[in-house]
Design an enzyme around this catalytic site. Structure first.
Site, PDB file in Angstrom:
ATOM      1  CB  SER A 136      18.666  65.685  37.348  1.00  0.00           C
ATOM      2  OG  SER A 136      18.976  66.660  38.268  1.00  0.00           O
TER       3      SER A 136
ATOM      4  CB  SER B 288      24.347  80.456  41.135  1.00  0.00           C
ATOM      5  OG  SER B 288      23.919  80.727  42.454  1.00  0.00           O
TER       6      SER B 288
ATOM      7  N   GLY C 245      24.481  67.962  32.141  1.00  0.00           N
ATOM      8  CA  GLY C 245      23.604  67.760  33.302  1.00  0.00           C
ATOM      9  C   GLY C 245      22.145  67.694  32.896  1.00  0.00           C
TER      10      GLY C 245
ATOM     11  CG  LEU D  91      17.861  74.415  36.704  1.00  0.00           C
ATOM     12  CD1 LEU D  91      18.883  75.528  36.868  1.00  0.00           C
ATOM     13  CD2 LEU D  91      16.455  74.955  36.924  1.00  0.00           C
ATOM     14  N   GLY D  92      18.474  71.162  33.626  1.00  0.00           N
ATOM     15  CA  GLY D  92      18.954  70.592  32.360  1.00  0.00           C
ATOM     16  C   GLY D  92      17.881  69.735  31.708  1.00  0.00           C
TER      17      GLY D  92
ATOM     18  CE1 TYR E 171      26.988  76.182  43.135  1.00  0.00           C
ATOM     19  CE2 TYR E 171      25.948  77.989  44.327  1.00  0.00           C
ATOM     20  CZ  TYR E 171      25.927  77.048  43.305  1.00  0.00           C
ATOM     21  OH  TYR E 171      24.846  76.985  42.446  1.00  0.00           O
TER      22      TYR E 171
HETATM   23  N1  LIG Z   1      18.461  74.827  41.645  1.00  0.00           N
HETATM   24  C1  LIG Z   1      18.821  76.034  42.022  1.00  0.00           C
HETATM   25  O1  LIG Z   1      18.184  76.674  42.874  1.00  0.00           O
HETATM   26  C2  LIG Z   1      20.035  76.660  41.410  1.00  0.00           C
HETATM   27  C3  LIG Z   1      20.375  77.953  41.843  1.00  0.00           C
HETATM   28  C4  LIG Z   1      21.456  78.579  41.266  1.00  0.00           C
HETATM   29  C5  LIG Z   1      22.181  77.939  40.283  1.00  0.00           C
HETATM   30  N2  LIG Z   1      21.854  76.672  39.897  1.00  0.00           N
HETATM   31  C6  LIG Z   1      22.690  76.053  38.857  1.00  0.00           C
HETATM   32  O2  LIG Z   1      21.877  75.328  37.949  1.00  0.00           O
HETATM   33  C7  LIG Z   1      22.632  74.302  37.327  1.00  0.00           C
HETATM   34  C8  LIG Z   1      21.806  73.035  37.250  1.00  0.00           C
HETATM   35  O3  LIG Z   1      21.579  72.547  38.555  1.00  0.00           O
HETATM   36  P1  LIG Z   1      20.171  71.965  39.045  1.00  0.00           P
HETATM   37  O4  LIG Z   1      19.624  72.931  40.009  1.00  0.00           O
HETATM   38  O5  LIG Z   1      19.368  71.525  37.896  1.00  0.00           O
HETATM   39  O6  LIG Z   1      20.685  70.725  39.911  1.00  0.00           O
HETATM   40  P2  LIG Z   1      20.605  69.144  39.694  1.00  0.00           P
HETATM   41  O7  LIG Z   1      19.197  68.709  39.537  1.00  0.00           O
HETATM   42  O8  LIG Z   1      21.402  68.571  40.811  1.00  0.00           O
HETATM   43  O9  LIG Z   1      21.352  68.951  38.322  1.00  0.00           O
HETATM   44  C9  LIG Z   1      22.748  69.029  38.249  1.00  0.00           C
HETATM   45  C10 LIG Z   1      23.213  68.182  37.100  1.00  0.00           C
HETATM   46  O10 LIG Z   1      24.658  68.260  37.045  1.00  0.00           O
HETATM   47  C11 LIG Z   1      25.153  66.950  36.888  1.00  0.00           C
HETATM   48  N3  LIG Z   1      26.525  66.785  37.361  1.00  0.00           N
HETATM   49  C12 LIG Z   1      27.004  66.891  38.624  1.00  0.00           C
HETATM   50  N4  LIG Z   1      28.306  66.551  38.640  1.00  0.00           N
HETATM   51  C13 LIG Z   1      28.660  66.224  37.378  1.00  0.00           C
HETATM   52  C14 LIG Z   1      29.836  65.768  36.769  1.00  0.00           C
HETATM   53  N5  LIG Z   1      30.953  65.525  37.471  1.00  0.00           N
HETATM   54  N6  LIG Z   1      29.843  65.524  35.440  1.00  0.00           N
HETATM   55  C15 LIG Z   1      28.723  65.711  34.711  1.00  0.00           C
HETATM   56  N7  LIG Z   1      27.552  66.116  35.238  1.00  0.00           N
HETATM   57  C16 LIG Z   1      27.529  66.367  36.559  1.00  0.00           C
HETATM   58  C17 LIG Z   1      24.201  66.070  37.691  1.00  0.00           C
HETATM   59  O11 LIG Z   1      24.350  64.721  37.328  1.00  0.00           O
HETATM   60  P3  LIG Z   1      23.857  63.530  38.322  1.00  0.00           P
HETATM   61  O12 LIG Z   1      22.375  63.479  38.198  1.00  0.00           O
HETATM   62  O13 LIG Z   1      24.560  62.330  37.788  1.00  0.00           O
HETATM   63  O14 LIG Z   1      24.286  63.922  39.701  1.00  0.00           O
HETATM   64  C18 LIG Z   1      22.867  66.685  37.259  1.00  0.00           C
HETATM   65  O15 LIG Z   1      22.485  66.175  36.023  1.00  0.00           O
HETATM   66  C19 LIG Z   1      23.918  74.184  38.148  1.00  0.00           C
HETATM   67  O16 LIG Z   1      24.979  74.770  37.428  1.00  0.00           O
HETATM   68  C20 LIG Z   1      23.627  74.991  39.406  1.00  0.00           C
HETATM   69  O17 LIG Z   1      24.787  75.570  39.957  1.00  0.00           O
HETATM   70  C21 LIG Z   1      20.787  76.035  40.436  1.00  0.00           C
END
Ligand SMILES: NC(=O)c1ccc[n+]([C@@H]2O[C@H](COP(=O)([O-])OP(=O)(O)OC[C@H]3O[C@@H](n4cnc5c(N)ncnc54)[C@H](OP(=O)(O)O)[C@@H]3O)[C@@H](O)[C@H]2O)c1
Length: 315
Positions: free
Chosen positions: A23, A149, A20, A25-26, A174
């Site tokens: 976008s 999370s 990931g 955090l990644g 979730y």
């Molecule tokens: N943001 C927060 O407040 C928060 C809070 C708690 C935990 N988290 C955790 O942080 C982590 C990163 O999330 P983020 O907040 O950075 O959200 P994000 O910007 O939506 O990033 C999520 C990433 O996961 C990828 N992804 C989704 N489905 C996938 C699949 N089937 N195969 C491969 N990649 C896939 C997305 O790819 P696409 O761009 O192609 O969709 C995107 O690159 C997650 O595990 C989330 O649960 C975030």
């Protein structure tokens, strides 16, 4: 002094894979590691997005040490293929960050018919880890960081309906998947330790961070109420960069130890610090039960025997 990306030690010579990475955090994690000299493999479900991200990161960091890997975590066979590509191409892997995730979609299933959040957030990352473990264990000081999370603290494993076939609640599932992330990270830590393998397993959570996670969830559910709610509360969220600090600390800090979890100081925001692990993840019986169920499910589709062997071979 507050921990920041400046605190990250030199990463030259270290190879990292982040799922990931296109976008949120990644992406911030990839950028920070590249700035410190790491080679970073961007694991993304869309190769097109990955290539665009590589261009952008290369421009911003002046680094050419960026590789792309197509990995769709909604399909265990694709995870298997992606891991095989890494094994063929690389002679070592120092860091794996299990970061990608989806949040609270309507009930959907993966290619193998498994509940999507359990499949993407937990099972596919476990599969990827076990496939790559022999490579990570090749060299000392490897690390595996699994991103959870704050939802872990509300989560429970719904043992009698793991796939949400009877009664699906998208937030409960979730939370289940994010608790499973921590249970996996802690159990992996114990297994590595028992086998005397010099690889660390940690978990991290970002608090509440402004990324695409919320908008993707709103879009999947078509919920205007949630769209408004996120708009109203988003000013209290921290930036994606701040949200990425706990996983960067877990991935690189020399004082971080295997089995630990890092999160923001004030639970949903703030400087990264050591934080509590949700109680079910401290329960050995529950962890072992989840490990067994998960490896059996993954094993129906992917050969993870080499990873299991590494963990069973006492050194
Ligand atoms: N943001 C927060 O407040 C928060 C809070 C708690 C935990 N988290 C955790 O942080 C982590 C990163 O999330 P983020 O907040 O950075 O959200 P994000 O910007 O939506 O990033 C999520 C990433 O996961 C990828 N992804 C989704 N489905 C996938 C699949 N089937 N195969 C491969 N990649 C896939 C997305 O790819 P696409 O761009 O192609 O969709 C995107 O690159 C997650 O595990 C989330 O649960 C975030």
């Amino acid at each position: 002094m507050a921990w920041s990306i400046d605190s990250i030690p030199n990463q030259e010579g270290r190879i990292s894979l982040i799922t990931g990475a296109n976008s949120g955090l990644g992406l911030d994690t990839a950028q920070a590691l590249l700035k410190k000299g790491a080679t970073v493999i961007l694991g993304c479900r869309s190769l097109e997005k990955a290539k665009k991200t590589r261009k952008k990161l290369s421009r911003e960091t002046n680094s050419e040490n960026i590789d792309v890997l197509e990995i769709d975590l909604a399909d265990l066979n694709k995870v298997n293929q992606a891991a095989d590509q890494i094994i063929i191409k690389y002679r070592k892997l120092d860091l794996l960050i299990n970061n990608a995730g989806v949040m609270a979609p309507p009930r959907t299933v993966s290619k193998q018919g498994l509940e999507l959040q359990f499949a993407i957030n937990h099972l596919s990352h476990m599969c990827l880890t076990l496939k790559l473990l022999p490579l990570i264990a090749e060299k000392p000081r490897g690390r595996i960081v699994t991103v959870s999370s704050g939802a872990q603290y509300m989560g429970k494993i719904i043992w009698d309906d793991l796939q949400g076939k009877k009664n699906y609640d998208r937030w409960a599932y979730y939370s289940q998947s994010k608790l499973a992330n921590v249970m996996f990270a802690v159990e992996l830590h114990h297994k590595l330790k028992r086998s005397n393998i010099d690889v660390f397993s940690l978990s991290a959570h970002p608090g509440l961070a402004r990324t695409n996670l919320q908008s993707t969830s709103v879009k999947a559910n078509g919920s205007w109420q949630e769209a408004i709610a996120y708009k109203l509360i988003s000013p209290i969220f921290q930036s994606s960069l701040m949200g990425s600090l706990p996983q960067l600390l877990a991935a690189t800090d020399q004082n971080a130890r295997s089995g630990e979890q890092y999160g923001p100081q004030f639970n949903f925001k703030g400087q990264p610090k050591l934080c509590k692990i949700a109680p079910p993840a401290l329960d050995r019986l529950q962890r072992e039960q989840l490990w067994e169920i998960s490896t059996n499910l993954i094993g129906n589709y992917v050969d993870i025997s080499r990873g299991k062997e590494v963990l069973n071979n006492k050194k």
